[in-house]
Design a protein around this motif. Structure first.
Motif, short mmCIF file in Angstrom:
data_model
loop_
_atom_site.label_atom_id
_atom_site.label_comp_id
_atom_site.label_asym_id
_atom_site.label_seq_id
_atom_site.Cartn_x
_atom_site.Cartn_y
_atom_site.Cartn_z
N ASP A 250 9.77 8.94 -0.81
CA ASP A 250 8.41 8.56 -0.95
C ASP A 250 7.95 7.59 -1.72
O ASP A 250 6.89 7.14 -1.93
N ASP A 251 9.04 7.02 -2.59
CA ASP A 251 8.58 5.86 -3.55
C ASP A 251 8.94 4.78 -3.17
O ASP A 251 10.33 4.21 -2.69
N PRO A 252 7.82 4.05 -2.87
CA PRO A 252 7.98 2.63 -2.46
C PRO A 252 9.09 1.63 -3.39
O PRO A 252 9.72 0.75 -2.84
N THR A 253 8.89 1.81 -4.32
CA THR A 253 9.55 1.00 -5.41
C THR A 253 11.08 1.48 -5.05
O THR A 253 12.14 0.47 -5.10
N VAL A 255 12.57 2.65 -2.37
CA VAL A 255 12.84 2.20 -1.07
C VAL A 255 12.96 0.59 -0.94
O VAL A 255 14.13 0.04 -0.47
N ALA A 256 12.40 -0.15 -1.90
CA ALA A 256 12.34 -1.68 -1.80
C ALA A 256 13.86 -1.94 -2.62
O ALA A 256 14.71 -2.91 -2.28
#
Lengths: 406, 50
Positions: A250-253, A255-256
């Motif tokens: 759920d964490d965009p950081t 995922v990036a």
């Protein structure tokens, strides 16, 4: 220091030790002893002296780099001329069996050694597995042409060596027949054989050509199939695993970061470079893989390595299979710690990956799941090794990877 | 250095032959020339990097 190489030797390892010390092909040294033996037994005496005086040793780690190209030709010609000098000297001194025996023996030994060496030589790894049009697109037409020339040169060298070997053996036969006065009678037999060979050649040539083409096509198909399986296994271990983690995150950081790491890894793979953190030695590569799995899945992975060695292509496959086994253990081991034990000694490398999770029924794994069948078992088999997965519901899982090497 | 020594040794032998001290017929000269060439080639090949 000069030492007898008992590991690679046939008798006392004298020839193998000399070849190792001076970086020459061991066949050349063995041939020199055999030919010198024809000169009044000098070769036998020299070998016995070497056995007596040179201390024994082991071959040690790593493969010996032997001289190639112009240096190899010069060493071979120089040794040959020195041997001829010895033979001529013994002939002049009268310590000589007869011309009919010694010269054919020398020619047969030289030709046989060439043919034997060519037939037992490991095929050289191709400069690239990528098709020429892809090489031309990625690295330019000059590189593609250079690689194509290199492959042609290797093939021509192999054919030349075999041709010279056959010519030497045939010459030995002719010299023997001439020296014993049997060449006249043999000529009639030879003519008959030539006639039969020509007739059979005309009849069977199309069939032979078809057979060769069919075998070549089959080999190419097999290579393509292996390449496809290798690509599929790699994609499963890298891109698919990352996509699965992206879906759960759920964490965009995070995922990036996952996407960046996957991009770096894919770019390295496409360029034929080792993945970041890999390359070098077996133990460090296993530890890097364990650290990566630990970081991704939050499960402790403990690595114990006994013995170490350089990573070649086959051992890179062992690391990749072990990494997949660690990932499976971390994913399906219900949070139990993962133990990795690696041992590389002598001619064998073994890696064990164990977890104390719920285990599974190996017979019940669906055939479309590539994790075990392709990324572990198939990958090991494609590189000459084997893998065994031992598991049962409630008793954890153990994956054993074994690779025998020279 | 090996090449130089081999050529010098060969020259000395030929000088001795010309002076009449030695009688170099083919049976002697053949092995000597082969040995000199062989030594030169072998030394050259072994001195190249692997």
């Amino acid at each position: 220091m000069l030492r007898r190489d008992r590991d690679q030797g046939w008798l006392g390892g004298v020839a193998a030790g000399i070849a190792r010390r001076f970086g020459v092909d061991v066949s050349l040294v063995r041939l020199a002893f055999v030919v010198a033996a024809a000169a009044g037994g000098v070769g036998v005496a020299a070998y016995a002296l070497g056995w007596l005086l040179i201390p024994a040793g082991d071959s040690g780690p790593g493969r010996v780099r032997i001289r190639t190209g112009r240096a190899a030709v010069e060493v071979a010609l120089g040794t040959g001329l020195l041997l001829v000098a010895v033979l001529l000297t013994f002939r002049e001194l009268g310590l000589w069996l007869s011309d009919a025996a010694v010269w054919p023996l020398v020619l047969v030994a030289a030709g046989g050694a060439l043919i034997w060496r060519q037939s037992t030589e490991e095929p050289a790894a191709p400069p690239t597995l990528r098709p020429p049009d892809r090489v031309a697109r990625e690295e330019g037409p000059a590189t593609a042409t250079a690689i194509s020339r290199e492959e042609g040169r290797r093939a021509a060298a192999a054919i030349s060596r075999t041709g010279v070997g056959i010519a030497l053996v045939v010459a030995a036969g002719l010299v023997f027949l001439q020296a014993t006065g049997a060449l006249g009678a043999a000529r009639d037999v030879l003519l008959g054989i030539v006639a039969v060979v020509v007739v059979l050649g005309v009849i069977f040539a199309p069939w032979v050509v078809r057979l060769v083409r069919s075998l070549t096509q089959e080999r190419a198909e097999r290579i393509r199939s292996q390449e496809r399986a290798e690509v599929a296994a790699h994609l499963h271990d890298s891109v698919l695993q990352t996509l699965a983690m992206v879906q759960r995150s759920d964490d965009p950081t995070e995922v990036a970061a996952l996407a960046r790491r996957q991009e770096r890894e894919l770019r390295a793979w496409l360029a034929g470079r080792p993945a970041p953190g890999q390359g070098g030695r077996l133990a460090s590569a296993l530890e890097a893989a364990a650290a990566e799995v630990e970081e991704q899945h939050g499960v402790p992975v403990e690595v114990v390595a006994v013995g170490d060695r350089d990573l070649d292509q086959a051992h890179e496959a062992v690391v990749a299979a072990a990494r997949e086994a660690m990932t499976n253990a971390a994913k399906f081991g219900a949070g139990s710690p993962v133990d990795v034990y690696a041992e590389s000694n002598g001619g064998r490398t073994q890696v064990f990956v164990r977890d104390r999770g719920p285990g599974f029924d190996t017979a019940a794994v669906p055939p479309d799941r590539r994790g075990v069948s392709e990324s572990i078992v198939g990958r090991m088999e494609r590189h000459g090794g084997r893998a065994r997965v031992t598991s049962a519901p409630g008793s954890g899982t153990e994956v054993e990877l074994v690779l025998d090497h020279s | 250095m090996v090449a130089g020594a081999a050529v010098v040794a060969l020259g000395v032998l030929l000088l001795l032959d010309a002076g009449g001290t030695l009688d170099l017929h083919f049976g002697v000269l053949g092995p000597v020339v082969c040995a000199a060439l062989g030594a030169i080639l072998l030394a050259s090949g072994l001195s190249r990097p692997r």
